[in-house]
Design a protein around this motif. Structure first.
Motif: not given
Length: 343
Positions: A184-191
């Protein structure tokens, strides 16, 4: 009294010398960054958990075949782009360079201190890849970011579906939760990263350009100077004298000849020069004890007796009315290959 000596020697790679340090050429050059290790470790752990969970519940979930096939394709394309970014020298053109327009944004050459070379269309240095991003590798970089957004978004959604399917034991659910907490936090960083570069693309800015823009104070107006200097370009073969002292300039002449005089302006004269209303610079009267500052600039092509090398020599004499001329100090700046400043 102090002296400072600065060397302006240039390295063979197109930038200032950095004490023998060799510039980077690719992301795999050592030393690696901490962000690189985090990136590699995060990918390995998240992919291992995802495929282990998908394989253990493969028969229980009919959509696993499509999900794992789509996810595997994204990972393979991302791997190819990642290898290109880590092995390509951003100072060299690539097939991706021709896909970008020949605008100033993508053709401007900027010096990069990490690679110690000028890079066309320099955008930023990426610590996660340990390489600078410019015209030759920007498109694979942004594609890698977009695929990372898809990869980790897919993993997060599928992980939730697995948790709700009821096909996993308690131990399996624990690993699913661990997977979700990591993804989840990795995906937020990519967003955020992808959205930021979309914003830059709309505005036609580079990352460095955006950062420089943010450093400028908003809504501030430049202050009017309280004093200034007026340049007199009339030729002069002698030094320039001021109130209470003189400088004959004999030791700073070169073959180039030519000199310029500068005289101090009062606050009212500054207002007149700048076209400001009277008193806008903050002073209405002359200072009671002004210092006379005279500058003599001799452009010399050859080495002068006082310059120490090629270039211009500037002599500044600050003469105070309370100090005898013999006790005055002179500040000499020689703009040569080796710059010497003494006071």
């Amino acid at each position: 009294r102090f002296a400072r000596r600065r060397s302006n020697t240039m390295s063979t790679k197109g930038g200032p010398s950095t004490g023998g340090r060799v510039g980077r050429t690719r992301g795999f050059d050592r030393p690696y960054t901490q962000e690189q290790y985090i990136c590699w470790g995060g990918q390995i752990i998240s992919l291992s958990l995802f495929y282990a969970l998908g394989g253990s519940g493969f028969s229980a979930n009919a959509f696993n075949t499509v999900v794992l096939g789509l996810h595997g394709s994204i990972v393979l394309v991302s791997l190819g782009l990642w290898l290109f970014l880590e092995t390509h020298d951003p100072t060299e053109p690539s097939c991706w360079s021709r896909r970008l327009p020949d605008s100033e944004r993508w053709t401007k050459l900027s010096y990069d201190r990490m690679h110690m070379k000028k890079i066309e269309g320099l955008d930023h240095f990426c610590p996660w890849l340990n390489v600078s991003i410019g015209r030759s590798n920007y498109l694979p970089f942004i594609l890698l970011v977009a695929l990372g957004l898809c990869q980790f978004g897919l993993q997060a959604v599928v992980g939730l579906l697995w948790a709700l399917s009821g096909a996993y034991t308690t131990a399996g659910l624990v690993f699913i939760v661990l997977h979700e907490v990591m993804v989840a936090p990795i995906w937020c960083m990519y967003v955020m990263l992808f959205g930021f570069h979309v914003y830059l693309g709309v505005r036609g800015l580079s990352t460095y350009g955006y950062l420089m823009e943010m450093k400028k104070p908003k809504g501030s107006k430049p202050k009017a100077p309280k004093a200034g200097i007026r340049r007199d370009d009339r030729p002069s073969d002698s030094g320039v004298s001021g109130a209470g002292g003189s400088a004959d300039g004999g030791g700073v002449k070169g073959e180039g000849g030519g000199s310029a005089k500068f005289s101090k302006l009062s606050a009212s004269e500054v207002d007149e020069e700048l076209g400001l209303p009277s008193g806008a610079s903050g002073e209405t009267e002359e200072p009671s004890s002004p210092s006379a500052i005279e500058l003599a600039v001799d452009g010399a092509e050859g080495g002068g007796s006082g310059g120490g090398g090629n270039g211009d020599t500037v002599t500044v004499t600050d003469t105070d009315t309370d100090v005898a001329p013999a006790e005055n100090e002179a500040l000499v700046v020689a703009s040569t290959n080796d710059e010497t400043i003494s006071m």
